[in-house]
Design a protein around this motif. Structure first.
Motif: not given
Length: 191
Positions: A131, A134-135, A172, A175-176, A183-184, A186, A190
C-alpha cells in the motif's frame, strides 16, 4: 549471500536477483554486486576484504549505504566528480526516474517469481508494504509526497509520469493478488 568454503579468508558471494534489469551501476544484470569489499571492483585498504577484519555486517552495511542510496547515478565509476555540478544534476533526475521504474518492475517480478525459499518473506513484506509503495507512486503522479511532516515536492518528468502510470496497474494487480493490506480494492480503482 553465500559463504564459500574458504570464508572468512575470502568474502561472501553475493548474488542479486536482477530479473534482467540494471537499476544501479553496482547491480549487474548477471547478478553480480559490484563492490570492492566483495572483490568485484578494485579498491584499497579497508575498501577490500581483509581476512580476520572484514565481516558480514560490513558487507551488509556497505550494500545498504554505498549501493542502495538515493543517488545511484553517482555510483557509476568516475561520476562522483559530477556531484553538485550542473552536468550531474541534469543527468541525475532521469537516471533516478529510470531506477525507480526498474525497481517497480523488479517488485512485480519478485511477486510473480520470488527466489526459492523466500516466497513467504517476499509475500509477507509486500502484504505489509504494498500500500505504501502505491501511495508513493500516486504521490509522484500528483507531484508531491507526504513526508510525515507536511508535503514535499517531487519533481519528475512528464515521460516518467506516463511510464509510472503504465506500470501501476500491473503492480496494483500483483499487490491485490497477494492480499496486500489496504489494497483489497486497489485493482478496481487504479487508473
Amino acid at each position: 549471500m553465500q559463504m564459500p568454503q574458504s570464508y572468512p579468508a575470502v568474502p561472501p558471494e553475493v548474488y542479486y536477483h536482477s530479473f534482467g534489469f540494471r537499476l544501479n551501476p553496482n547491480l549487474y544484470t548477471d547478478g553480480t554486486v559490484c563492490l570492492s569489499l566483495l572483490n568485484t571492483f578494485s579498491g584499497e585498504g579497508n575498501e577490500v576484504w581483509v581476512p580476520g577484519t572484514s565481516s558480514l555486517l560490513q558487507v551488509v552495511v556497505s550494500i545498504q549505504a554505498l549501493v542502495l542510496n538515493s543517488q545511484p547515478f553517482y555510483n557509476e565509476a568516475g561520476y562522483e566528480r559530477l556531484i553538485d555540478r550542473p552536468e550531474g544534476h541534469r543527468h541525475e533526475l532521469p537516471y533516478n526516474e529510470n531506477a525507480l521504474l526498474l525497481t517497480l518492475r523488479t517488485m512485480i517480478h519478485l511477486l510473480r517469481r520470488p527466489p526459492q525459499g523466500f516466497e513467504g518473506v517476499v509475500r509477507d513484506h509486500f502484504r505489509r508494504r504494498g500500500r505504501y509503495v502505491l501511495e508513493t507512486c500516486e504521490a509522484y503522479l500528483q507531484g508531491c509526497v507526504d513526508a510525515g511532516h507536511g508535503s514535499m515536492e517531487l519533481p519528475c518528468s512528464a515521460g516518467f509520469r506516463t511510464a509510472l502510470a503504465n506500470v501501476m496497474p500491473k503492480l496494483t494487480t500483483a499487490f491485490a493478488q497477494i492480499g496486500a493490506q489496504g489494497c483489497d480494492h486497489c485493482a478496481a480503482t487504479n487508473h
